[in-house]
Design an enzyme around this catalytic site. Structure first.
Site, PDB file in Angstrom:
ATOM      1  N   ARG A  43       0.849  -1.194   0.000  1.00 30.99           N
ATOM      2  CA  ARG A  43       0.000   0.000   0.000  1.00 30.99           C
ATOM      3  C   ARG A  43       0.885   1.244   0.000  1.00 30.99           C
ATOM      4  O   ARG A  43       2.091   1.153   0.177  1.00 30.99           O
ATOM      5  CB  ARG A  43      -0.938   0.000   1.213  1.00 30.99           C
ATOM      6  CG  ARG A  43      -0.179  -0.226   2.522  1.00 30.99           C
ATOM      7  CD  ARG A  43      -0.676   0.571   3.669  1.00 30.99           C
ATOM      8  NE  ARG A  43      -0.581   1.999   3.479  1.00 30.99           N
ATOM      9  CZ  ARG A  43       0.545   2.699   3.606  1.00 30.99           C
ATOM     10  NH1 ARG A  43       1.703   2.139   3.892  1.00 30.99           N
ATOM     11  NH2 ARG A  43       0.535   4.006   3.433  1.00 30.99           N
ATOM     12  N   GLY A  44       0.206   2.399  -0.148  1.00 31.72           N
ATOM     13  CA  GLY A  44       0.953   3.645  -0.304  1.00 31.72           C
ATOM     14  C   GLY A  44       1.068   3.907  -1.795  1.00 31.72           C
ATOM     15  O   GLY A  44       1.384   2.988  -2.577  1.00 31.72           O
ATOM     16  N   ALA A  45       0.775   5.146  -2.199  1.00 24.87           N
ATOM     17  CA  ALA A  45       0.641   5.437  -3.626  1.00 24.87           C
ATOM     18  C   ALA A  45       1.862   5.011  -4.469  1.00 24.87           C
ATOM     19  O   ALA A  45       1.706   4.270  -5.454  1.00 24.87           O
ATOM     20  CB  ALA A  45       0.337   6.924  -3.800  1.00 24.87           C
ATOM     21  N   ARG A  86      -7.292  -0.326  -7.375  1.00 27.52           N
ATOM     22  CA  ARG A  86      -7.584   0.809  -6.486  1.00 27.52           C
ATOM     23  C   ARG A  86      -7.665   2.075  -7.347  1.00 27.52           C
ATOM     24  O   ARG A  86      -6.782   2.294  -8.181  1.00 27.52           O
ATOM     25  CB  ARG A  86      -6.497   0.962  -5.398  1.00 27.52           C
ATOM     26  CG  ARG A  86      -6.411  -0.235  -4.449  1.00 27.52           C
ATOM     27  CD  ARG A  86      -5.557   0.061  -3.231  1.00 27.52           C
ATOM     28  NE  ARG A  86      -6.232   0.942  -2.290  1.00 27.52           N
ATOM     29  CZ  ARG A  86      -5.632   1.523  -1.244  1.00 27.52           C
ATOM     30  NH1 ARG A  86      -4.341   1.325  -1.038  1.00 27.52           N
ATOM     31  NH2 ARG A  86      -6.307   2.300  -0.430  1.00 27.52           N
ATOM     32  N   GLN A 192      -2.793   2.937   9.694  1.00 25.87           N
ATOM     33  CA  GLN A 192      -1.479   2.955   9.032  1.00 25.87           C
ATOM     34  C   GLN A 192      -0.472   3.788   9.815  1.00 25.87           C
ATOM     35  O   GLN A 192       0.731   3.552   9.745  1.00 25.87           O
ATOM     36  CB  GLN A 192      -1.606   3.523   7.607  1.00 25.87           C
ATOM     37  CG  GLN A 192      -2.310   2.625   6.607  1.00 25.87           C
ATOM     38  CD  GLN A 192      -3.789   2.910   6.512  1.00 25.87           C
ATOM     39  OE1 GLN A 192      -4.404   3.354   7.474  1.00 25.87           O
ATOM     40  NE2 GLN A 192      -4.386   2.635   5.366  1.00 25.87           N
ATOM     41  N   ASP A 233      -1.912  10.921  -2.593  1.00 24.53           N
ATOM     42  CA  ASP A 233      -2.267   9.850  -3.533  1.00 24.53           C
ATOM     43  C   ASP A 233      -2.516  10.386  -4.931  1.00 24.53           C
ATOM     44  O   ASP A 233      -2.359   9.669  -5.920  1.00 24.53           O
ATOM     45  CB  ASP A 233      -3.482   9.082  -3.020  1.00 24.53           C
ATOM     46  CG  ASP A 233      -3.075   8.265  -1.809  1.00 24.53           C
ATOM     47  OD1 ASP A 233      -3.001   8.823  -0.713  1.00 24.53           O
ATOM     48  OD2 ASP A 233      -2.772   7.066  -1.993  1.00 24.53           O
ATOM     49  N   ASN A 243      -5.518  12.557  -0.234  1.00 21.31           N
ATOM     50  CA  ASN A 243      -4.640  11.751   0.617  1.00 21.31           C
ATOM     51  C   ASN A 243      -5.525  10.996   1.602  1.00 21.31           C
ATOM     52  O   ASN A 243      -6.751  11.154   1.621  1.00 21.31           O
ATOM     53  CB  ASN A 243      -3.620  12.632   1.342  1.00 21.31           C
ATOM     54  CG  ASN A 243      -2.519  11.808   2.000  1.00 21.31           C
ATOM     55  OD1 ASN A 243      -1.928  10.933   1.346  1.00 21.31           O
ATOM     56  ND2 ASN A 243      -2.250  12.027   3.272  1.00 21.31           N
ATOM     57  N   LYS A 244      -4.905  10.195   2.440  1.00 19.17           N
ATOM     58  CA  LYS A 244      -5.650   9.361   3.394  1.00 19.17           C
ATOM     59  C   LYS A 244      -6.702  10.172   4.130  1.00 19.17           C
ATOM     60  O   LYS A 244      -6.426  11.284   4.584  1.00 19.17           O
ATOM     61  CB  LYS A 244      -4.653   8.732   4.378  1.00 19.17           C
ATOM     62  CG  LYS A 244      -5.250   7.861   5.450  1.00 19.17           C
ATOM     63  CD  LYS A 244      -6.154   6.779   4.923  1.00 19.17           C
ATOM     64  CE  LYS A 244      -5.468   5.844   3.956  1.00 19.17           C
ATOM     65  NZ  LYS A 244      -6.427   4.929   3.275  1.00 19.17           N
TER      66      LYS A 244
END
Ligand code: MRU
Length: 346
Positions: A43-45, A86, A192, A233, A243-244
């Site tokens: 995970r993570g862009a 995603r 996260q 992201d 973003n998150k």
């Protein structure tokens, strides 16, 4: 992230298992790759872009004995399946499209195309590492000695192929002898921040204090936060940042308290085709991530849930955006530029 020693798999750290256990996992098939991205094992862009590119290679091995035309068709279908896992982080379509461009440019046997794809995926991974290092260098001036920094989610090494985006200038500041203390938003619902960022920073010997997300505003009011830095992201052309989820709340609070709000991201996170944040698709995730995250029922079994994985922070709330190209300040107008590695790619 790396190739397995035999080159047949993508080796990832299974982030679902952290911080309890450090386990690596080999992704060998299309299903492995799609499942790992959807379930946030990787995970993570930037990391999902790299995993997607490398995943196309390992999944395409299965049909390397097809005719060249059929091979190209199946590579395309594989790439599109990975691209659809995603929707919000633009790094994934960015990397997948680059791989498809590579496949289309080689007029040769499937084996030769596959080797070219492997080189391209390796380049995407190595460039991501370099972009993280450049973000660190450009962002260093934003992290003074003694800084007390708030971050949200995980935008560190785990989220990239290198040392991270938002955490990169912090790592460099500490390596340069500056004292830095990091407050880590827990980051509901999948944690996260507490599971990954606190693990990463603690391993690096950087003081990190985990807070529940609803504690950030009062810490700011108490004068205990000097600056905020987060990843991204997708960054729209006008500087709006997806973003998150929770990032917007951090930005509103920072603005209210006169605290700088920084965003750090590589070139692969900029989406020049998207004019502003309203046009960014926000991923909706399963209700059970909120109702019974990590197995314990924490809401009525049949409670209705709203669970967007990201939110959009308007550019007006962002003090500066740090990329591998420098520190960008408002007004933002991110016009398409040559990719910093264009020469290497061509
Ligand atoms: O859903 P995730 O964990 O993939 O979301 C990741 C984030 O929002 C990160 O903060 C963002 O990708 C920046 S990663 C360098």
């Amino acid at each position: 992230m790396d190739w397995s020693p035999d080159g047949d798999a993508v080796r990832i750290i299974d982030q679902r298992r952290l911080p309890e256990v450090f386990v690596e996992r080999d992704l060998c098939t299309l299903d492995d790759v799609c499942d790992a991205i959807r379930t946030l094992a990787v995970r993570g862009a930037p990391a999902i872009g790299v995993a997607g590119a490398m995943g196309i290679v390992v999944a395409s091995r299965a049909f390397v004995d097809d005719t060249p035309d059929r091979f190209r068709e199946r590579v395309r279908a594989t790439a599109m399946a990975i691209r659809a896992t995603r929707p919000t982080a633009v790094n994934l379509p960015w990397a997948v499209d680059r791989m498809l461009g590579c496949a289309a440019s080689i007029d040769d046997s499937p084996h030769a195309i596959l080797e070219a794809l492997r080189r391209e995926a390796t380049a995407i991974r190595d460039e991501d590492r370099t972009m993280c290092d450049r973000i660190a260098t450009h962002g260093l001036s934003l992290i003074p000695d003694g800084a007390r920094v708030l971050t949200h989610c995980n935008a560190g090494a785990l989220a990239t192929a290198g040392i991270g985006t938002a955490l990169a200038p912090i790592y460099l500041a500490v390596a340069s002898g500056r004292r830095v203390e990091v407050f880590v938003d827990e980051t509901r619902p999948l944690l996260q921040g507490s599971r990954l960022t606190s693990w990463e920073l603690t391993r690096a010997g950087i003081p990190a204090t985990v807070i529940a997300d609803n504690m950030a505003a009062s810490l700011m009011r108490a004068g205990r936060i000097d600056l905020c830095i987060v990843g991204a992201d997708r960054i729209a052309r006008n500087g709006d940042v997806a973003n998150k989820v929770g990032t917007y709340g951090v930005a509103v609070s920072a603005h209210h308290h006169g605290i700088p709000m920084y965003v750090a991201a590589p070139t692969s996170t900029f989406d020049y085709a998207t004019p502003n944040g309203d046009a960014i698709e926000i991923e909706q995730r399963s209700a059970d991530e909120v109702r019974r995250g990590f197995g314990v029922l924490t809401a009525a079994q049949d409670a209705r849930v709203h669970n967007p994985a990201f939110d959009v922070t308007p550019a007006a709330l962002i003090t500066a955006i740090v990329s591998d190209r420098g520190v960008h300040r408002p007004p933002y107008d991110f016009a398409p530029t040559a990719h910093p590695f264009a020469a290497a790619v061509a």
